[in-house]
Design an enzyme around this catalytic site. Sequence first.
Site, PDB file in Angstrom:
ATOM      1  N   GLY A 178       0.804  -1.204   0.000  1.00  0.00           N
ATOM      2  CA  GLY A 178       0.000   0.000   0.000  1.00  0.00           C
ATOM      3  C   GLY A 178       0.839   1.256   0.000  1.00  0.00           C
ATOM      4  O   GLY A 178       0.301   2.365   0.072  1.00  0.00           O
ATOM      5  N   ASP A 179       2.151   1.096  -0.054  1.00  0.00           N
ATOM      6  CA  ASP A 179       3.056   2.249  -0.101  1.00  0.00           C
ATOM      7  C   ASP A 179       4.254   1.858  -0.955  1.00  0.00           C
ATOM      8  O   ASP A 179       4.178   0.921  -1.742  1.00  0.00           O
ATOM      9  CB  ASP A 179       3.458   2.675   1.314  1.00  0.00           C
ATOM     10  CG  ASP A 179       3.634   4.185   1.450  1.00  0.00           C
ATOM     11  OD1 ASP A 179       4.426   4.734   0.670  1.00  0.00           O
ATOM     12  OD2 ASP A 179       2.986   4.814   2.306  1.00  0.00           O
ATOM     13  N   ASP A 180       5.366   2.562  -0.802  1.00  0.00           N
ATOM     14  CA  ASP A 180       6.527   2.282  -1.637  1.00  0.00           C
ATOM     15  C   ASP A 180       7.032   0.861  -1.407  1.00  0.00           C
ATOM     16  O   ASP A 180       7.130   0.402  -0.271  1.00  0.00           O
ATOM     17  CB  ASP A 180       7.652   3.268  -1.316  1.00  0.00           C
ATOM     18  CG  ASP A 180       7.226   4.716  -1.502  1.00  0.00           C
ATOM     19  OD1 ASP A 180       6.519   5.004  -2.490  1.00  0.00           O
ATOM     20  OD2 ASP A 180       7.591   5.557  -0.661  1.00  0.00           O
TER      21      ASP A 180
END
Length: 493
Positions: free
Chosen positions: A273-275
């Site tokens: 859900g992020d990098d």
Amino acid sequence: MRSLLYTIGSLLILLLSHDGGFTGAADAEHTFRATDIHTHRHRRNHGHRRGEEFEYSALSCRAYSASLDEFGAVGDGVTSNTAAFRDAVSQLSHFADYGGSLLFVPAGRWLTGSFNLTSHFTLFLHRDAVLLASQEESDYEVIEPLPSYGRGRDTDGGRFISLLFGSNLTDVVITGENGTIDGQGEPWWGKFKRGELKYTRPYLIEIMHSDGIQISNLTFLNSPSWHIHPVYSSNIVIQGLTILAPVTVPNTDGINPDSCTNTRIEDCYIVSGDDCIAVKSGWDQYGINYGMPTKQLLIRRLTCISPDSAVIALGSEMSGGIEDVRAEDIVAINSESGIRIKTAIGRGGYVKDVYVRGMTMQTMKYVFWMTGSYGSHPDEHYDPNALPVIQNINYQDMVAENVTMPAQLAGITGDQFTGICISNVTITLSKKPKKVLWNCTDVSGYTSGVTPEPCQLLPEKQPGTVVPCNFPESSIPIDEVKLQRCYSRRRLM
């Protein structure tokens, strides 16, 4: 001394008597389970059995081994095993100066709160072993913020200690036969969204101020926040990991090397859900004062899915500096951006000498993204005159399909991002691309053999020819490090 020798002798008798021996993409409502991933789990270099022995690859082999169940642990997914893990590591730590030790985690579901690691130590997970992180806040000590950040990332003040934690260690190996560490992060995500947390969420692994770290051949699921966080450390090998988190949950970064030197990340599959990988080195004045850069970082053979974030992000906390980053053979699928540089006025520091080649991208919002206005700050005491330096950024040999916008490149007025080179890149647009394909401000450099035609601030170097960007021919020290073939005994279950 006599007491220590007695303890070591007693432990040796205990371990040998127990067959210890000498060793030679989801939605927001769904969390991954170990049973969900058996069909696509990576199985690189996993151990195989030879009677009572198993074989594995590691930076260091161990002289002694023991099994978690010998310390009273129960793998039923319900019984807390925090005390068993802590006791096992404590007792095995006595072997640090006698060839080191290995703790074998058998098949089972082992619920546990946070526990600390020790030096000259290996934690090894059987392929059907699942470490289940406790969802109780009381199972996580509150520790001080990182000195290069000045506060927690989620909240002011302290932070919950990570599930697996270590500081000032030497020679630590966390590996297995693709066993699983499940952060069970859903309650933490809900508390974060509702603003109910007093402290920053725990990570799954954080190792600080340490040298000689290996994390390999494991699956990580559903961390409350970042999954893997080496910080202020050196000589790190991270390989063969599968990292899975819901793509709509914020801050579930895959691997975040932070103020680290000589790091190799390879052969990893990350859904986040992020990098997928976020390279960091401290936040504003705290990172500037601490002054420890991330450098000599090698990333290769990475596959990433992250619809709302980057495959590889540099920053935004980069105030201690980031330099000599080499990334190659990267696959990006349904991700917001390929390589993203994030910084802002007040960050200071630098991102320089970045080399990326051999990327294949499918369904991207941006291929290239740089921003000088990623402006969150730890507090109001940052220096507005601390300007970051972004220079010598090299991208080459890339193919991207179904792209909404090839590039969004925005430097800082009066503080240009310089020395950008983009070479041999072919980008195919989506059915509904942006009207402006290359949006460039306060940047300079050149391109060569790039389609579609780049912005005027990145002119073609030699029309009609392809001039490659820089990529160092020399290797960094961690690339020369080879893993040993190790053997260990375990009790047959």
